[in-house]
Structures are given as C-alpha cells and as structure tokens.
Write a protein that holds these residues in place. Sequence first.
Motif, PDB file in Angstrom:
ATOM      1  N   TYR A 111       0.830  -1.210   0.000  1.00 58.96           N
ATOM      2  CA  TYR A 111       0.000   0.000   0.000  1.00 58.96           C
ATOM      3  C   TYR A 111       0.863   1.259   0.000  1.00 58.96           C
ATOM      4  CZ  TYR A 111      -3.628   3.340   1.291  1.00 58.96           C
ATOM      5  OH  TYR A 111      -4.476   4.408   1.317  1.00 58.96           O
ATOM      6  N   LEU A 112       1.992   1.223   0.674  1.00 57.84           N
ATOM      7  CA  LEU A 112       2.904   2.376   0.664  1.00 57.84           C
ATOM      8  C   LEU A 112       3.418   2.627  -0.747  1.00 57.84           C
ATOM      9  CD1 LEU A 112       4.484   4.611   2.030  1.00 57.84           C
ATOM     10  CD2 LEU A 112       6.207   2.913   2.665  1.00 57.84           C
ATOM     11  N   THR A 113       3.753   1.553  -1.452  1.00 49.71           N
ATOM     12  CA  THR A 113       4.199   1.693  -2.845  1.00 49.71           C
ATOM     13  C   THR A 113       3.100   2.310  -3.699  1.00 49.71           C
ATOM     14  OG1 THR A 113       5.599  -0.243  -2.567  1.00 49.71           O
ATOM     15  CG2 THR A 113       5.130   0.429  -4.828  1.00 49.71           C
ATOM     16  N   VAL A 114       1.873   1.845  -3.509  1.00 54.93           N
ATOM     17  CA  VAL A 114       0.737   2.389  -4.261  1.00 54.93           C
ATOM     18  C   VAL A 114       0.549   3.867  -3.949  1.00 54.93           C
ATOM     19  CG1 VAL A 114      -1.789   2.296  -4.465  1.00 54.93           C
ATOM     20  CG2 VAL A 114      -0.451   0.196  -4.535  1.00 54.93           C
ATOM     21  N   LYS A 115       0.660   4.248  -2.672  1.00 53.82           N
ATOM     22  CA  LYS A 115       0.512   5.660  -2.299  1.00 53.82           C
ATOM     23  C   LYS A 115       1.597   6.508  -2.946  1.00 53.82           C
ATOM     24  CE  LYS A 115      -2.064   7.395   0.001  1.00 53.82           C
ATOM     25  NZ  LYS A 115      -3.314   8.043  -0.418  1.00 53.82           N
ATOM     26  N   LEU A 116       2.829   6.035  -2.947  1.00 53.42           N
ATOM     27  CA  LEU A 116       3.922   6.800  -3.554  1.00 53.42           C
ATOM     28  C   LEU A 116       3.731   6.923  -5.069  1.00 53.42           C
ATOM     29  CD1 LEU A 116       6.929   5.450  -1.476  1.00 53.42           C
ATOM     30  CD2 LEU A 116       5.954   7.762  -1.404  1.00 53.42           C
ATOM     31  N   ILE A 117       3.300   5.845  -5.708  1.00 53.89           N
ATOM     32  CA  ILE A 117       3.026   5.908  -7.148  1.00 53.89           C
ATOM     33  C   ILE A 117       1.916   6.926  -7.412  1.00 53.89           C
ATOM     34  CG2 ILE A 117       2.014   4.623  -9.089  1.00 53.89           C
ATOM     35  CD1 ILE A 117       3.601   2.171  -8.063  1.00 53.89           C
ATOM     36  N   SER A 118       0.871   6.892  -6.599  1.00 49.59           N
ATOM     37  CA  SER A 118      -0.235   7.843  -6.770  1.00 49.59           C
ATOM     38  C   SER A 118       0.234   9.281  -6.579  1.00 49.59           C
ATOM     39  CB  SER A 118      -1.353   7.535  -5.782  1.00 49.59           C
ATOM     40  OG  SER A 118      -1.896   6.269  -6.040  1.00 49.59           O
ATOM     41  N   ILE A 119       1.086   9.495  -5.597  1.00 47.61           N
ATOM     42  CA  ILE A 119       1.609  10.847  -5.359  1.00 47.61           C
ATOM     43  C   ILE A 119       2.363  11.336  -6.585  1.00 47.61           C
ATOM     44  CG2 ILE A 119       3.374  12.125  -4.057  1.00 47.61           C
ATOM     45  CD1 ILE A 119       2.461  10.493  -1.578  1.00 47.61           C
ATOM     46  N   PHE A 120       3.212  10.468  -7.147  1.00 46.73           N
ATOM     47  CA  PHE A 120       4.039  10.895  -8.274  1.00 46.73           C
ATOM     48  C   PHE A 120       3.313  10.851  -9.613  1.00 46.73           C
ATOM     49  CE2 PHE A 120       7.415  10.024  -5.160  1.00 46.73           C
ATOM     50  CZ  PHE A 120       8.019  11.272  -5.199  1.00 46.73           C
TER      51      PHE A 120
ATOM     52  N   PRO B 202       5.376   7.522   4.183  1.00 44.76           N
ATOM     53  CA  PRO B 202       5.712   6.366   5.027  1.00 44.76           C
ATOM     54  C   PRO B 202       5.308   6.548   6.491  1.00 44.76           C
ATOM     55  CG  PRO B 202       7.592   7.013   3.687  1.00 44.76           C
ATOM     56  CD  PRO B 202       6.555   8.059   3.506  1.00 44.76           C
ATOM     57  N   PHE B 203       5.395   7.766   6.990  1.00 44.38           N
ATOM     58  CA  PHE B 203       5.015   8.015   8.379  1.00 44.38           C
ATOM     59  C   PHE B 203       3.505   7.867   8.566  1.00 44.38           C
ATOM     60  CE2 PHE B 203       8.970  10.395   7.769  1.00 44.38           C
ATOM     61  CZ  PHE B 203       9.747   9.814   8.760  1.00 44.38           C
ATOM     62  N   ALA B 204       2.744   8.390   7.618  1.00 44.96           N
ATOM     63  CA  ALA B 204       1.289   8.251   7.684  1.00 44.96           C
ATOM     64  C   ALA B 204       0.885   6.784   7.516  1.00 44.96           C
ATOM     65  CB  ALA B 204       0.629   9.113   6.614  1.00 44.96           C
ATOM     66  N   PHE B 205       1.580   6.063   6.653  1.00 39.98           N
ATOM     67  CA  PHE B 205       1.301   4.645   6.431  1.00 39.98           C
ATOM     68  C   PHE B 205       1.453   3.851   7.725  1.00 39.98           C
ATOM     69  CE2 PHE B 205       3.379   0.514   5.728  1.00 39.98           C
ATOM     70  CZ  PHE B 205       2.348  -0.176   5.128  1.00 39.98           C
ATOM     71  N   ARG B 206       2.506   4.136   8.490  1.00 46.87           N
ATOM     72  CA  ARG B 206       2.766   3.400   9.733  1.00 46.87           C
ATOM     73  C   ARG B 206       1.706   3.648  10.799  1.00 46.87           C
ATOM     74  NH1 ARG B 206       7.908   5.637   9.402  1.00 46.87           N
ATOM     75  NH2 ARG B 206       9.123   4.497   7.904  1.00 46.87           N
ATOM     76  N   ARG B 207       0.953   4.729  10.677  1.00 43.96           N
ATOM     77  CA  ARG B 207      -0.070   5.045  11.678  1.00 43.96           C
ATOM     78  C   ARG B 207      -1.388   4.321  11.439  1.00 43.96           C
ATOM     79  NH1 ARG B 207       1.028   9.081  15.586  1.00 43.96           N
ATOM     80  NH2 ARG B 207       3.274   9.333  15.449  1.00 43.96           N
ATOM     81  N   TRP B 208      -1.540   3.687  10.273  1.00 46.82           N
ATOM     82  CA  TRP B 208      -2.771   2.948   9.981  1.00 46.82           C
ATOM     83  C   TRP B 208      -2.752   1.614  10.702  1.00 46.82           C
ATOM     84  CZ3 TRP B 208      -7.357   3.733   7.774  1.00 46.82           C
ATOM     85  CH2 TRP B 208      -7.522   4.861   6.976  1.00 46.82           C
TER      86      TRP B 208
ATOM     87  N   GLY C  75      -9.040   0.414  -7.026  1.00 48.39           N
ATOM     88  CA  GLY C  75      -8.767   1.160  -8.252  1.00 48.39           C
ATOM     89  C   GLY C  75      -7.783   0.384  -9.116  1.00 48.39           C
ATOM     90  N   PRO C  76      -7.447   0.930 -10.280  1.00 52.39           N
ATOM     91  CA  PRO C  76      -6.559   0.203 -11.199  1.00 52.39           C
ATOM     92  C   PRO C  76      -5.169  -0.052 -10.620  1.00 52.39           C
ATOM     93  CG  PRO C  76      -7.216   2.336 -12.123  1.00 52.39           C
ATOM     94  CD  PRO C  76      -7.938   2.175 -10.846  1.00 52.39           C
ATOM     95  N   ILE C  77      -4.597   0.906  -9.920  1.00 47.22           N
ATOM     96  CA  ILE C  77      -3.268   0.705  -9.336  1.00 47.22           C
ATOM     97  C   ILE C  77      -3.360  -0.289  -8.184  1.00 47.22           C
ATOM     98  CG2 ILE C  77      -1.299   1.827  -8.217  1.00 47.22           C
ATOM     99  CD1 ILE C  77      -1.977   4.342  -9.792  1.00 47.22           C
ATOM    100  N   ASP C  78      -4.428  -0.179  -7.393  1.00 50.49           N
ATOM    101  CA  ASP C  78      -4.641  -1.147  -6.313  1.00 50.49           C
ATOM    102  C   ASP C  78      -4.725  -2.568  -6.870  1.00 50.49           C
ATOM    103  OD1 ASP C  78      -4.734   0.777  -4.297  1.00 50.49           O
ATOM    104  OD2 ASP C  78      -6.899   1.064  -4.518  1.00 50.49           O
ATOM    105  N   ARG C  79      -5.499  -2.754  -7.919  1.00 51.93           N
ATOM    106  CA  ARG C  79      -5.658  -4.093  -8.511  1.00 51.93           C
ATOM    107  C   ARG C  79      -4.330  -4.606  -9.063  1.00 51.93           C
ATOM    108  NH1 ARG C  79     -10.236  -1.665 -10.623  1.00 51.93           N
ATOM    109  NH2 ARG C  79      -9.339  -1.678 -12.700  1.00 51.93           N
ATOM    110  N   LEU C  80      -3.538  -3.705  -9.637  1.00 48.82           N
ATOM    111  CA  LEU C  80      -2.231  -4.090 -10.171  1.00 48.82           C
ATOM    112  C   LEU C  80      -1.348  -4.676  -9.070  1.00 48.82           C
ATOM    113  CD1 LEU C  80      -0.358  -4.016 -12.685  1.00 48.82           C
ATOM    114  CD2 LEU C  80       0.417  -1.778 -11.870  1.00 48.82           C
ATOM    115  N   PHE C  81      -1.473  -4.149  -7.857  1.00 48.13           N
ATOM    116  CA  PHE C  81      -0.674  -4.617  -6.725  1.00 48.13           C
ATOM    117  C   PHE C  81      -1.413  -5.636  -5.854  1.00 48.13           C
ATOM    118  CE2 PHE C  81       1.740  -0.978  -7.954  1.00 48.13           C
ATOM    119  CZ  PHE C  81       3.043  -1.272  -7.586  1.00 48.13           C
ATOM    120  N   GLY C  82      -2.626  -6.024  -6.259  1.00 50.87           N
ATOM    121  CA  GLY C  82      -3.384  -7.020  -5.509  1.00 50.87           C
ATOM    122  C   GLY C  82      -3.933  -6.497  -4.195  1.00 50.87           C
TER     123      GLY C  82
END
Length: 176
Positions: A27-36, A84-90, A126-133
């Motif tokens: 999920y962190l990878t997906v968030k970073l991809i979405s950001i960029f 990454p900091f926000a991810f760790r708080r979930w 979403g499409p990126i989520d599905r790509l990463f399962g």
Amino acid sequence: MSETAPATVDSLFEPPVERWERLSPKYLTVKLISIFIWWPILIAILMAALWFTLPTGWEWRSPLLVAAAVISLLWLAWRAIRAPFAFRRWGYAERDEDVYITHGLLFRQLTCVPYGRMQLVEVQAGPIDRLFGLATVQMVTASSTGAVAIPGLDRADAEAVRDRFINRGKHLQAGI
C-alpha cells in the motif's frame, strides 16, 4: 500482518487490544506511485492556468512561475516524505462486537465501529490497487458520518475481512 502497537504511539489512539493489524506494505508503494502520478498532473494544470491567466507583459510573470514551481516541488517532496510516516499510523483491530481503526499523522483518529451499526460492507479497488493485488474494505454505518474504510489490504485479507464483517453483522443482526 499483525504486530503489537509501537511504544511511541500515543496510547489514546491505540486499539484496546494487544495486537492490531497493519496495512499491506504494498500500500505504501501504491501511495507513492499515486503521489508521483496525480500531484504532477495537478501541478501542471495549475501552472498552465497560472501561465495563461497572467498578462504577457507582466514583469513578475517569470519569477512568480518559478516560485510556484519551487513551492509545487516542495509540496510534492513533502507528500512523498510524509507518506511512510502516515502509512505506519494505519491499523485496525477486530474484536467480537466491534472493530477499531486508527490512523492519522498530524491529526490522529481512533474510530470504533460496532458490528451492530453496520449497514453494508463494500470492497473497492482502483486500477493501481488491482495491479498490486490490494483492496479497500469500507463499512457503511448507521451513523451520520457514513462510512469507515480500511485501505491497503491484500486481496485475500480484504476477502477475509469482508466475510468476517458480514458474518459478525448477521450474527449481531445488523442491517447487512
């Protein structure tokens, strides 16, 4: 992925259980991809709007655009650094009669959702989520706030969480 709550987390926002579930590391990878992907598109649109709305002969046009570009790059860097900091708080913790969800970096939040208040359970990807399962499990409740979501679950975990929520909701005679 279970783990104990980190000692540095404010106990006010920890679920009242020993162990809580974390989101998938993907999920962190997906968030970073979405950001960029999405932020540069938004920044480009805003920069183009600024370029076309400023008068051509205006002497501050170039420095203003440079300042806007620098601020935009700083904003993009801030979003990428804080992800990454926000991810760790979930985290979430399931109990017999309710589920706790905690998240937030600057503005922390702990939400308790009784299974008896759930109206329905949704799974989204979403499409990126599905790509990463990955998938998001969302619980629509009878409260005025409407819904609570657990994002970034592996597909198998999302299916299991969905099924557990539905079964517990039926057991407690919720609206689902």
